[in-house]
Design a protein around this motif. Structure first.
Motif, PDB file in Angstrom:
ATOM      1  N   MET A 187      58.892  13.821  25.688  1.00 31.73           N
ATOM      2  CA  MET A 187      59.955  14.664  26.056  1.00 31.73           C
ATOM      3  C   MET A 187      60.607  15.103  24.577  1.00 31.73           C
ATOM      4  SD  MET A 187      63.150  13.867  28.515  1.00 31.73           S
ATOM      5  CE  MET A 187      62.373  13.220  29.862  1.00 31.73           C
ATOM      6  N   LEU A 188      60.692  14.163  23.640  1.00 32.03           N
ATOM      7  CA  LEU A 188      61.323  14.661  22.550  1.00 32.03           C
ATOM      8  C   LEU A 188      60.781  15.723  21.766  1.00 32.03           C
ATOM      9  CD1 LEU A 188      63.549  13.969  20.489  1.00 32.03           C
ATOM     10  CD2 LEU A 188      62.345  12.460  19.318  1.00 32.03           C
ATOM     11  N   CYS A 189      59.269  15.724  21.674  1.00 24.51           N
ATOM     12  CA  CYS A 189      58.683  16.743  21.120  1.00 24.51           C
ATOM     13  C   CYS A 189      58.769  18.076  21.950  1.00 24.51           C
ATOM     14  CB  CYS A 189      57.067  16.463  21.092  1.00 24.51           C
ATOM     15  SG  CYS A 189      56.844  15.151  19.828  1.00 24.51           S
ATOM     16  N   GLU A 190      58.919  18.170  23.248  1.00 29.07           N
ATOM     17  CA  GLU A 190      59.300  19.411  24.206  1.00 29.07           C
ATOM     18  C   GLU A 190      60.501  19.792  23.786  1.00 29.07           C
ATOM     19  OE1 GLU A 190      58.817  18.293  28.162  1.00 29.07           O
ATOM     20  OE2 GLU A 190      56.800  17.741  27.978  1.00 29.07           O
ATOM     21  N   SER A 191      61.560  19.087  23.313  1.00 26.56           N
ATOM     22  CA  SER A 191      62.930  19.486  23.102  1.00 26.56           C
ATOM     23  C   SER A 191      62.688  20.064  21.680  1.00 26.56           C
ATOM     24  CB  SER A 191      63.833  18.368  23.018  1.00 26.56           C
ATOM     25  OG  SER A 191      65.231  18.749  22.378  1.00 26.56           O
ATOM     26  N   ALA A 192      62.170  19.279  20.628  1.00 25.29           N
ATOM     27  CA  ALA A 192      61.940  19.913  19.289  1.00 25.29           C
ATOM     28  C   ALA A 192      61.431  21.511  19.332  1.00 25.29           C
ATOM     29  CB  ALA A 192      61.005  18.826  18.466  1.00 25.29           C
ATOM     30  N   LEU A 193      60.190  21.355  20.077  1.00 24.31           N
ATOM     31  CA  LEU A 193      59.379  22.723  20.308  1.00 24.31           C
ATOM     32  C   LEU A 193      60.243  23.899  20.974  1.00 24.31           C
ATOM     33  CD1 LEU A 193      55.894  21.216  21.600  1.00 24.31           C
ATOM     34  CD2 LEU A 193      56.612  22.591  19.396  1.00 24.31           C
ATOM     35  N   SER A 194      61.142  23.348  21.690  1.00 25.91           N
ATOM     36  CA  SER A 194      61.979  24.586  22.357  1.00 25.91           C
ATOM     37  C   SER A 194      63.138  24.949  21.252  1.00 25.91           C
ATOM     38  CB  SER A 194      62.602  23.962  23.716  1.00 25.91           C
ATOM     39  OG  SER A 194      63.569  22.963  23.339  1.00 25.91           O
ATOM     40  N   HIS A 195      63.417  24.088  20.280  1.00 24.71           N
ATOM     41  CA  HIS A 195      64.059  24.581  19.167  1.00 24.71           C
ATOM     42  C   HIS A 195      63.562  25.351  17.968  1.00 24.71           C
ATOM     43  CE1 HIS A 195      66.979  22.296  21.758  1.00 24.71           C
ATOM     44  NE2 HIS A 195      67.986  23.007  21.223  1.00 24.71           N
ATOM     45  N   GLY A 196      62.364  25.349  18.090  1.00 24.78           N
ATOM     46  CA  GLY A 196      61.641  26.068  16.979  1.00 24.78           C
ATOM     47  C   GLY A 196      60.822  25.054  15.851  1.00 24.78           C
ATOM     48  N   TYR A 197      61.168  23.757  16.193  1.00 27.25           N
ATOM     49  CA  TYR A 197      60.569  22.795  15.364  1.00 27.25           C
ATOM     50  C   TYR A 197      58.955  22.580  15.898  1.00 27.25           C
ATOM     51  CZ  TYR A 197      65.125  21.967  13.694  1.00 27.25           C
ATOM     52  OH  TYR A 197      66.519  21.917  13.043  1.00 27.25           O
ATOM     53  N   LEU A 198      58.233  22.305  14.722  1.00 30.70           N
ATOM     54  CA  LEU A 198      56.605  21.875  14.785  1.00 30.70           C
ATOM     55  C   LEU A 198      57.092  20.437  14.503  1.00 30.70           C
ATOM     56  CD1 LEU A 198      55.053  24.870  13.413  1.00 30.70           C
ATOM     57  CD2 LEU A 198      55.342  24.254  15.704  1.00 30.70           C
ATOM     58  N   PRO A 199      56.923  19.496  15.545  1.00 25.51           N
ATOM     59  CA  PRO A 199      57.034  18.043  15.269  1.00 25.51           C
ATOM     60  C   PRO A 199      55.692  17.328  14.967  1.00 25.51           C
ATOM     61  CG  PRO A 199      57.100  18.329  17.612  1.00 25.51           C
ATOM     62  CD  PRO A 199      57.167  19.804  16.946  1.00 25.51           C
ATOM     63  N   VAL A 200      55.904  16.313  13.849  1.00 22.82           N
ATOM     64  CA  VAL A 200      54.498  15.654  13.814  1.00 22.82           C
ATOM     65  C   VAL A 200      54.954  14.218  13.507  1.00 22.82           C
ATOM     66  CG1 VAL A 200      52.915  15.165  11.561  1.00 22.82           C
ATOM     67  CG2 VAL A 200      53.759  17.751  12.021  1.00 22.82           C
ATOM     68  N   VAL A 201      53.942  13.230  14.056  1.00 16.15           N
ATOM     69  CA  VAL A 201      54.156  11.900  14.276  1.00 16.15           C
ATOM     70  C   VAL A 201      52.925  11.521  13.264  1.00 16.15           C
ATOM     71  CG1 VAL A 201      54.141   9.713  15.525  1.00 16.15           C
ATOM     72  CG2 VAL A 201      55.108  11.929  16.540  1.00 16.15           C
ATOM     73  N   PHE A 202      53.507  10.617  12.072  1.00 18.20           N
ATOM     74  CA  PHE A 202      52.615   9.927  11.084  1.00 18.20           C
ATOM     75  C   PHE A 202      52.544   8.269  11.557  1.00 18.20           C
ATOM     76  CE2 PHE A 202      52.242   7.361   7.464  1.00 18.20           C
ATOM     77  CZ  PHE A 202      51.168   7.975   6.929  1.00 18.20           C
TER      78      PHE A 202
END
Length: 119
Positions: A1-16
């Motif tokens: 859900m957090l990644c979807e929110s980040a994507l909707s704001h133009g971010y490309l999230p990466v989990v390390f």
């Protein structure tokens, strides 16, 4: 859900995930030591390769904060990180890096690594 929110704001999230942590397979004979930023450095290089003009923001939690702080301290202004946040960092991690861990904690961490390796 957090990644979807980040994507909707133009971010490309990466989990390390560190080697053998959080279900990440251990594909080498080396387990990443606490505070060893070599894998994170390689991940940042790859992100910079894929998105050379992008800004990189880092968020870490708990012992991951030691890893992020070590990376930032080692790389300094050439870290390519625009901003970083450490949530619940390990208490007195600087003394850990300088003096090493006390023996009970070393034993617990060694036991944890053995459990991860036995999987």
């Amino acid at each position: 859900m957090l990644c979807e929110s980040a994507l909707s704001h133009g971010y490309l999230p990466v989990v390390f995930n560190r080697r053998s942590h959080n279900g990440t397979p251990l594909t080498t004979l080396k387990v990443q030591e606490f505070g060893d930023p070599s894998d994170l450095r390689e991940a940042v290089r790859y992100i910079r390769y894929r998105q050379p003009a992008g800004r990189l923001y880092a968020v870490s939690e708990s012992s991951g904060s030691g890893l992020l702080l070590s990376y930032l301290g080692e790389c300094g202004s050439s870290s390519y990180v625009t901003a970083a946040v450490c949530l619940s960092p390990v208490f007195r991690c600087q003394s850990w890096f300088e003096n090493g861990l006390c023996w009970p904690l070393q034993w617990v961490l060694a036991l944890y690594q053995k459990i991860c390796l036995s999987r």
